[in-house]
Design an enzyme around this catalytic site. Structure first.
Site, PDB file in Angstrom:
ATOM      1  N   GLN A   1       0.829  -1.191   0.000  1.00  0.00           N
ATOM      2  CA  GLN A   1       0.000   0.000   0.000  1.00  0.00           C
ATOM      3  C   GLN A   1       0.870   1.250   0.000  1.00  0.00           C
ATOM      4  OE1 GLN A   1      -3.236   0.348  -0.318  1.00  0.00           O
ATOM      5  NE2 GLN A   1      -3.801  -1.815  -0.252  1.00  0.00           N
TER       6      GLN A   1
ATOM      7  N   CYS B   1     -10.724  -1.210  -4.081  1.00  0.00           N
ATOM      8  CA  CYS B   1     -10.071   0.055  -4.431  1.00  0.00           C
ATOM      9  C   CYS B   1     -10.726   0.707  -5.635  1.00  0.00           C
ATOM     10  CB  CYS B   1      -8.578  -0.154  -4.682  1.00  0.00           C
ATOM     11  SG  CYS B   1      -8.199  -1.332  -5.986  1.00  0.00           S
TER      12      CYS B   1
ATOM     13  N   ASP C   1      -9.264  -9.139  -0.857  1.00  0.00           N
ATOM     14  CA  ASP C   1      -8.664  -7.855  -1.213  1.00  0.00           C
ATOM     15  C   ASP C   1      -8.243  -7.926  -2.678  1.00  0.00           C
ATOM     16  OD1 ASP C   1      -7.475  -5.406  -1.306  1.00  0.00           O
ATOM     17  OD2 ASP C   1      -5.860  -5.855   0.099  1.00  0.00           O
TER      18      ASP C   1
END
Length: 438
Positions: free
Chosen positions: A262, A395, A368
């Site tokens: 990240q 995202c 994720d």
């Protein structure tokens, strides 16, 4: 001036924000997606792309400015400039409201009215269609600057580091990177006088990494480099050390410099906290984790389930799984598999044969996925396992909306939603959704 008076530079009234960092305007009945504008403004356009269904344009002159407009924090990312900071002209609170509006619109338009109603019901008391976008760390104090710990550059024909012009293969040399972590800025990668120019060649890909522990790392075409010694001998990849505080103690990771991590300096801590909170009490439970990467979430999940629980994680990247195995070597209650995440691998991984004597299923599933989302087949396979809850990290709001719609068709609905501003001054943000059986 009217659009007819100057057809190459028409004037329009700007409408609401749209997914992708644009605002929607109309010109003679045609939809135009406008960058570098704000809702409610009157602007002069430069048309950059003409298609049969819509046009794209940059706002090159602001005739009537919004109260939320501020001087751009990065003019090099303005009209005709590089991509990567399309909201640089928008005040930070307005950026977060922009993202909240986009999320609400996308959930309704792509996820459908039922998904939108589920989310709206979560926030009825607050009077908002979706929860507000949360601020990370000290972003308000720093104006969202210097948050990025990973930066990718490309070297132009004259040996200067830069980035691609938006929607172009042309490299524009940069003078500033206000979003980059201070440790990256101090490397002096930019400009004609950069000491790094002796290290790279035109067309080279440069990656600068500022880990949370230890000195920064620069990779040139995948090889560790120094401005004094040029490229170093040895293996083409180097790892960095990342340390993340959490409710289950300090988490330490080794991650390949070129591997995924990240980029916001507060993102790892924020996502670990959000996922553990969404997952609930995990002691003794079976957790299936999909798209596990280098183990950012795997490690706290393994600590949380304890010796009586089990974690099975799968990811399609061999390099990421190698990192995860290094980071989880002290946890025998985990199995880390390298496989493409699809319906078949989900069902196979959920057998838990190596850890639970063949007892199938999962109590909690954590996903994720990449920007494209998990997809209907994976979401359906997850629902077939009948977990108590599913934690979905997304995202991209459009991908999230599609995945939530698929989950609802398979008996799950969203019961919590937490958006986070992991990418200030861009249209991107992250969302952690909790799903339970209806």
């Amino acid at each position: 001036m009217s659009a007819a008076a100057e057809p190459d530079r028409p004037v329009v009234d700007v409408g609401p924000p749209a997914h992708g960092g644009h605002c929607v305007a109309r010109l003679d009945g045609r939809v135009v997606f406008v960058r570098h504008a704000l809702p409610g403004e009157r602007v002069r356009l430069e048309i950059t792309d003409r298609r049969s269904r819509f046009w794209r344009a940059d706002a090159v002159e602001i005739l009537d400015a919004s109260a939320d407009r501020v001087p751009s924090i990065w003019p090099e990312a303005g009209p005709g400039g590089v991509g990567g900071a399309e909201l640089a002209h928008v005040a930070l609170p307005a950026q977060r409201d922009w993202k909240r509006q986009v999320l609400a619109d996308t959930l309704r338009r792509i996820g459908g009215e039922e998904v939108a109603a589920d989310v709206a019901a979560l926030e009825e008391s607050a009077g908002a269609a979706v929860p507000p976008v949360a601020v990370l760390g000290d972003d308000d104090a720093t104006d969202g600057l210097h948050t990025r710990t990973r930066v990718e550059l490309t070297v132009d024909a004259e040996g200067r580091a830069g980035m691609f012009r938006f929607r172009s293969h042309k490299v524009l040399a940069l003078q500033h990177m206000p979003l980059a972590h201070e440790a990256i800025a101090e490397l002096a990668l930019l400009g004609a006088d950069s000491p790094w120019r002796r290290t790279w060649r035109p067309g080279a890909r440069v990656e600068a990494i500022a880990p949370s522990s230890g000195p920064p790392l620069v990779l040139v075409d995948g090889e560790a480099a120094s401005p004094r010694k040029g490229r170093r001998s040895g293996p083409p990849r180097r790892s960095v050390r990342e340390v993340v505080p959490s409710a289950v103690g300090e988490l330490a990771y080794r991650v390949a410099g070129a591997g995924f991590w990240q980029v916001h300096r507060h993102a790892p801590e924020t996502l670990v906290s959000a996922v553990l909170s969404a997952a609930g009490e995990l002691g003794g439970k079976r957790v299936l984790e999909l798209y596990s990467g280098a183990g950012l979430l795997t490690l706290p999940l393994a600590r949380s389930v304890g010796e009586d629980g089990a974690v099975v994680s799968i990811d399609g990247s061999e390099d990421a799984v190698r990192d995860a195995r290094r980071n989880l070597h002290a946890y025998p209650n985990t199995v880390l598999g390298k496989a493409r995440v699809d319906a078949a691998s989900v069902r196979e991984a959920a057998a838990f044969d190596e850890l639970a004597a063949g007892v199938g299923g999962a109590d909690v599933v954590v996903l994720d996925p990449p920007r494209a989302g998990a997809g209907t087949n994976v979401v359906t396979a997850v629902a077939e396992l009948a977990p108590e809850r599913v934690v979905l990290v997304a995202c991209d709001p459009a991908a999230l909306a599609r995945d939530l719609e698929a989950a609802r068709r398979n008996g799950y609905r969203v019961t919590a939603l937490a958006p986070f501003d992991l990418f200030p001054h861009t249209h991107h943000f992250e969302i952690v959704a909790t799903l339970t059986r209806r």
